[in-house]
Design an enzyme around this catalytic site. Structure first.
Site, short mmCIF file in Angstrom:
data_model
loop_
_atom_site.label_atom_id
_atom_site.label_comp_id
_atom_site.label_asym_id
_atom_site.label_seq_id
_atom_site.Cartn_x
_atom_site.Cartn_y
_atom_site.Cartn_z
N ASP A 20 6.24 -16.48 40.71
CA ASP A 20 5.94 -17.89 40.53
C ASP A 20 5.67 -18.52 41.91
O ASP A 20 6.37 -18.26 42.88
CB ASP A 20 7.11 -18.61 39.84
N ILE A 21 4.65 -19.37 41.95
CA ILE A 21 4.23 -20.00 43.21
C ILE A 21 5.26 -21.03 43.70
O ILE A 21 5.29 -21.35 44.90
CB ILE A 21 2.84 -20.65 42.99
N ASN B 113 9.00 -21.81 28.02
CA ASN B 113 8.72 -23.20 27.69
C ASN B 113 7.63 -23.19 26.64
O ASN B 113 6.65 -22.46 26.76
CB ASN B 113 8.27 -23.97 28.93
N GLU C 22 3.77 -26.55 31.36
CA GLU C 22 2.63 -27.07 32.13
C GLU C 22 1.36 -26.29 31.88
O GLU C 22 0.27 -26.85 31.88
CB GLU C 22 2.94 -27.00 33.63
N VAL C 23 1.52 -24.97 31.74
CA VAL C 23 0.32 -24.12 31.60
C VAL C 23 0.23 -23.64 30.15
O VAL C 23 1.12 -22.93 29.66
CB VAL C 23 0.39 -22.92 32.57
N HIS D 35 3.70 -17.53 28.56
CA HIS D 35 4.33 -16.87 29.70
C HIS D 35 5.84 -16.96 29.59
O HIS D 35 6.38 -17.94 29.11
CB HIS D 35 3.85 -17.48 31.02
N HIS E 89 9.32 -16.89 31.94
CA HIS E 89 9.88 -16.98 33.29
C HIS E 89 11.03 -15.98 33.35
O HIS E 89 11.91 -15.99 32.47
CB HIS E 89 10.46 -18.36 33.56
P1 AMP Z 1 5.59 -23.86 32.64
O1 AMP Z 1 6.11 -25.21 33.03
O2 AMP Z 1 6.54 -23.08 31.79
O3 AMP Z 1 4.20 -23.97 32.02
O4 AMP Z 1 5.48 -23.02 33.96
C1 AMP Z 1 4.31 -22.84 34.69
C2 AMP Z 1 4.69 -22.16 35.97
O5 AMP Z 1 3.52 -21.63 36.58
C3 AMP Z 1 5.36 -23.08 37.02
O6 AMP Z 1 6.65 -22.58 37.33
C4 AMP Z 1 4.40 -22.99 38.23
O7 AMP Z 1 5.08 -22.99 39.46
C5 AMP Z 1 3.67 -21.67 37.98
N1 AMP Z 1 2.34 -21.53 38.54
C6 AMP Z 1 1.30 -22.39 38.41
N2 AMP Z 1 0.21 -21.90 39.05
C7 AMP Z 1 0.57 -20.70 39.57
C8 AMP Z 1 -0.11 -19.70 40.34
N3 AMP Z 1 -1.40 -19.82 40.70
N4 AMP Z 1 0.58 -18.59 40.70
C9 AMP Z 1 1.88 -18.44 40.36
N5 AMP Z 1 2.57 -19.34 39.65
C10 AMP Z 1 1.93 -20.46 39.25
#
Ligand code: AMP
Length: 118
Positions: free
Chosen positions: A33-34, A91, A99-100, A104, A106
């Site tokens: 994770d970034i 999530n 967010e995405v 996925h 974690h």
């Molecule tokens: P969520 O809130 O469960 O959708 O988590 C999305 C996660 O993706 C967050 O923890 C971000 O820090 C991570 N994230 C977003 N863009 C990237 C990226 N390019 N590389 C790695 N992690 C990312």
């Protein structure tokens, strides 16, 4: 929610964005994770184009579900998290803060998380 392939994880799957890859098989790709929320924080994204956990379970075969779940364990093994343990978070949807909009998991570990509010 309809799947929209503009999201960042779809771009990672297409090779348009680089990641620090940990593991890959037919079902998933894992990378760090970034913005880590624990000493070790990895993401396991599905190769299936599904928005969230519900979308994945409703639109996948039993072997696709098993393959993705196994990829999570393979990733935890690669990160040497099996012995001390780890936390898994999915999530899913608005109230979770997802967010995405691409499935996925974690994987959080590398330290004692019992007092972490994640
Ligand atoms: P969520 O809130 O469960 O959708 O988590 C999305 C996660 O993706 C967050 O923890 C971000 O820090 C991570 N994230 C977003 N863009 C990237 C990226 N390019 N590389 C790695 N992690 C990312």
């Amino acid at each position: 929610m309809e799947y929209n392939s503009d999201n960042v994880f779809a771009k990672i799957l297409r090779g348009e964005i680089e990641t620090n890859k940990i593991y890959e098989d037919d079902y998933a790709i894992s990378f760090y994770d970034i913005a880590p929320k624990a000493k070790v924080h990895a993401l396991v994204i599905s190769k299936a184009m599904v928005v969230d956990f519900e979308d994945f379970i409703e639109h996948s075969t039993a072997s696709e579900i098993a393959g993705y779940m196994r990829a999570i364990v393979r990733t935890a093994e690669k990160l040497n998290l099996i012995e001390d343990g780890y936390r898994l978070v999915f999530n899913s949807g608005k109230n979770s803060g997802q967010e995405v909009p691409h499935l996925h998991a974690h994987i959080l570990g590398g330290e004692d998380l019992s007092t972490h509010n994640i």
